[in-house]
Design a protein around this motif. Structure first.
Motif, PDB file in Angstrom:
ATOM      1  N   LEU A  80      -5.422   3.287  -5.212  1.00 23.20           N
ATOM      2  CA  LEU A  80      -6.029   3.552  -3.590  1.00 23.20           C
ATOM      3  C   LEU A  80      -7.449   2.235  -4.054  1.00 23.20           C
ATOM      4  O   LEU A  80      -7.401   1.994  -2.895  1.00 23.20           O
ATOM      5  CB  LEU A  80      -6.169   4.088  -2.383  1.00 23.20           C
ATOM      6  N   SER A  89      -2.649  -0.504   0.383  1.00 20.34           N
ATOM      7  CA  SER A  89      -3.286   1.436   0.619  1.00 20.34           C
ATOM      8  C   SER A  89      -1.934   2.130   0.756  1.00 20.34           C
ATOM      9  O   SER A  89      -1.930   3.264  -0.020  1.00 20.34           O
ATOM     10  CB  SER A  89      -4.662   1.772   1.801  1.00 20.34           C
ATOM     11  N   MET A 146      -7.268   3.412   3.814  1.00 19.42           N
ATOM     12  CA  MET A 146      -5.291   3.914   3.919  1.00 19.42           C
ATOM     13  C   MET A 146      -5.068   4.310   5.424  1.00 19.42           C
ATOM     14  O   MET A 146      -3.906   3.700   6.403  1.00 19.42           O
ATOM     15  CB  MET A 146      -5.402   5.305   3.551  1.00 19.42           C
TER      16      MET A 146
END
Length: 204
Positions: A80, A89, A146
């Motif tokens: 990530l 992500s 994310m």
């Protein structure tokens, strides 16, 4: 950093062998029925060697869960952190989640861990910490990278979806033992991908 000594290397190797053997036996027999003798024999070590490295069967079981969880999360977080934006992500997280279909032991071990947690409330603090460690998105920087900016309701929806991912794959993997043709690895990957996409629709 100072290189490990021969003794330290031997200790690490023995611990790894014991953890690998423990995973095999715990998944096969379940926590309650698993015997340290069987774990030691599978690892090619004596029962005394188990007690040299772990205080008890419970300690070994928790150490195994913590070790496996740490390995998974380290790999996911590393992936990530290489992503440049939210879309990348989510794609990396999706690939990680769908890829769990390859590992039929980890979801079963997770189910066993949760059953253990229910039956051993006296160990609840260590169990709670181990379970919290299994959530990669507890890392605030990873979560923000994310999901980006989000309202309170969006965060609540995200948290609900994240909390559902693990139980869904555990249930599907368990059922795959009874429906191996329908819930093949290919079928599982396809279904997990659909589930992930419905929970986290990609945004440009």
């Amino acid at each position: 950093m100072e290189a490990p000594s021969r003794q330290q290397l031997r200790t690490q190797q023995t611990q790894k062998r014991l953890l690998d053997a423990a995973e095999e036996i715990f998944v096969r027999d379940g926590y309650e029925a698993a015997q340290l003798d069987a774990i030691a024999a599978t690892a090619g070590r004596s029962k005394g060697s188990v007690y040299t490295h772990f205080k008890s069967k419970e300690d070994l079981f928790l150490a195994l869960f913590e070790h496996r969880t740490g390995s998974f999360i380290d790999g996911l977080v590393t992936s990530l952190r290489k992503c440049a934006n939210r879309k990348q992500s989510l794609e990396a997280f999706r690939e990680f989640y769908v890829g769990l279909a390859k590992d039929r032991t980890w979801p079963i071990l997770t189910l066993e861990f949760k059953l253990f947690a229910l039956r051993h409330p006296d160990s609840k603090e260590r169990l709670r910490k181990a379970f919290e460690m299994s959530k990669a998105t507890n890392d605030e920087s990873v979560y923000a990278h994310m999901f980006g900016q989000h309202t309170g309701q969006q965060k609540a929806d995200n948290d609900l979806a994240l909390a559902s991912l693990g139980p869904i794959i555990s249930g599907l993997i368990l059922e795959s033992y009874f429906e191996p043709q329908i819930l093949s690895e290919k079928g599982l990957r396809r279904m997990l991908g659909r589930i992930f996409d419905s929970f986290f629709p990609a945004r440009q």
